[in-house]
Write a protein that holds these residues in place. Structure first.
Motif, PDB file in Angstrom:
ATOM      1  N   ARG A  95      45.918  36.065  43.801  1.00  0.00           N
ATOM      2  CA  ARG A  95      46.119  35.895  42.352  1.00  0.00           C
ATOM      3  C   ARG A  95      46.136  37.255  41.665  1.00  0.00           C
ATOM      4  O   ARG A  95      45.351  38.135  41.993  1.00  0.00           O
ATOM      5  CB  ARG A  95      45.010  35.037  41.770  1.00  0.00           C
ATOM      6  CG  ARG A  95      45.059  33.614  42.264  1.00  0.00           C
ATOM      7  CD  ARG A  95      43.903  32.821  41.715  1.00  0.00           C
ATOM      8  NE  ARG A  95      44.006  31.435  42.147  1.00  0.00           N
ATOM      9  CZ  ARG A  95      43.105  30.524  41.890  1.00  0.00           C
ATOM     10  NH1 ARG A  95      42.026  30.823  41.197  1.00  0.00           N
ATOM     11  NH2 ARG A  95      43.279  29.294  42.318  1.00  0.00           N
ATOM     12  N   ARG A  96      47.024  37.383  40.699  1.00  0.00           N
ATOM     13  CA  ARG A  96      47.165  38.644  39.954  1.00  0.00           C
ATOM     14  C   ARG A  96      47.254  38.352  38.462  1.00  0.00           C
ATOM     15  O   ARG A  96      47.803  37.344  38.039  1.00  0.00           O
ATOM     16  CB  ARG A  96      48.438  39.371  40.359  1.00  0.00           C
ATOM     17  CG  ARG A  96      48.632  39.582  41.827  1.00  0.00           C
ATOM     18  CD  ARG A  96      48.375  40.976  42.198  1.00  0.00           C
ATOM     19  NE  ARG A  96      48.678  41.161  43.628  1.00  0.00           N
ATOM     20  CZ  ARG A  96      48.327  42.208  44.278  1.00  0.00           C
ATOM     21  NH1 ARG A  96      47.686  43.179  43.679  1.00  0.00           N
ATOM     22  NH2 ARG A  96      48.599  42.331  45.554  1.00  0.00           N
ATOM     23  N   LEU A 109      56.006  30.607  39.942  1.00  0.00           N
ATOM     24  CA  LEU A 109      54.623  30.987  39.660  1.00  0.00           C
ATOM     25  C   LEU A 109      53.911  29.798  39.028  1.00  0.00           C
ATOM     26  O   LEU A 109      54.539  28.964  38.382  1.00  0.00           O
ATOM     27  CB  LEU A 109      54.542  32.177  38.691  1.00  0.00           C
ATOM     28  CG  LEU A 109      55.009  33.530  39.180  1.00  0.00           C
ATOM     29  CD1 LEU A 109      54.895  34.553  38.051  1.00  0.00           C
ATOM     30  CD2 LEU A 109      54.219  33.993  40.386  1.00  0.00           C
ATOM     31  N   LEU A 121      50.125  43.113  37.345  1.00  0.00           N
ATOM     32  CA  LEU A 121      51.528  43.101  37.753  1.00  0.00           C
ATOM     33  C   LEU A 121      52.317  44.199  37.050  1.00  0.00           C
ATOM     34  O   LEU A 121      53.128  44.887  37.673  1.00  0.00           O
ATOM     35  CB  LEU A 121      52.150  41.728  37.472  1.00  0.00           C
ATOM     36  CG  LEU A 121      51.664  40.580  38.348  1.00  0.00           C
ATOM     37  CD1 LEU A 121      52.136  39.248  37.780  1.00  0.00           C
ATOM     38  CD2 LEU A 121      52.108  40.758  39.783  1.00  0.00           C
ATOM     39  N   CYS A 157      51.985  37.973  43.997  1.00  0.00           N
ATOM     40  CA  CYS A 157      51.120  36.825  43.714  1.00  0.00           C
ATOM     41  C   CYS A 157      50.874  35.974  44.962  1.00  0.00           C
ATOM     42  O   CYS A 157      49.894  35.233  45.012  1.00  0.00           O
ATOM     43  CB  CYS A 157      51.718  35.970  42.597  1.00  0.00           C
ATOM     44  SG  CYS A 157      51.653  36.773  40.986  1.00  0.00           S
ATOM     45  N   GLU A 190      49.469  32.718  40.237  1.00  0.00           N
ATOM     46  CA  GLU A 190      49.593  32.643  41.690  1.00  0.00           C
ATOM     47  C   GLU A 190      50.989  32.136  42.019  1.00  0.00           C
ATOM     48  O   GLU A 190      51.669  31.554  41.159  1.00  0.00           O
ATOM     49  CB  GLU A 190      48.515  31.759  42.310  1.00  0.00           C
ATOM     50  CG  GLU A 190      48.575  30.309  41.951  1.00  0.00           C
ATOM     51  CD  GLU A 190      47.418  29.519  42.550  1.00  0.00           C
ATOM     52  OE1 GLU A 190      47.562  28.286  42.581  1.00  0.00           O
ATOM     53  OE2 GLU A 190      46.396  30.086  42.957  1.00  0.00           O
TER      54      GLU A 190
END
Length: 140
Positions: A66-67, A96, A72, A62, A41
């Motif tokens: 959240r990824r 991040l 990504l 992000c 995140e």
């Protein structure tokens, strides 16, 4: 398609160079232990001005929610290894963070084990706190 389009990560025709090597500054290994399923995140700081534009895109993605590293890489159309190197740089810059929802998870045998995200966050924190520890261990 122009060389600029290929450099932005769009599909490149045969024989056209895609700048993944220069994107990561020639590095092939991230400094942090990151899995394809590592969730990230946005952190308290923005991506730095000297970083590739992909770093800004990663932070922006992000910020939305959240990824994972794999997500990504797919959205940026870049190799996972290159995205891991960029994510590692962004973790070092506090752009991040690694969110933790539960510190433990069940292993295949049903016993509780440390969450891999917890171990990654711990590794990241230790590297930030003691940046010279790796070189000291190698010298000793």
């Amino acid at each position: 398609m122009s060389a600029a389009e290929g450099a932005r990560g769009e599909a490149a025709p045969d024989g056209e160079f895609v700048r993944t090597y220069t994107l990561t500054g020639g590095r092939a290994q991230p400094r942090h232990l990151l899995g394809m399923d590592t969730v990230l995140e946005a952190g308290p700081r923005p991506a730095g001005p000297g970083q590739p534009q992909e770093c800004g895109q990663i932070v922006a993605l992000c910020r939305e929610h959240r990824r994972s590293v794999a997500e990504l890489a797919g959205l940026l159309r870049r190799p996972v290894t290159a995205v891991k190197v960029l994510v590692s740089d962004l973790l070092d810059a506090d752009a991040l963070t690694l969110p933790l929802s539960t510190p433990y998870t069940c292993g295949p045998d049903g016993k509780p084990r440390p969450n891999p995200q917890l171990l990654i966050a711990l590794s990241t924190g230790l590297r930030k706190k003691f940046p010279d520890a790796q070189s000291l261990l190698r010298a000793g």
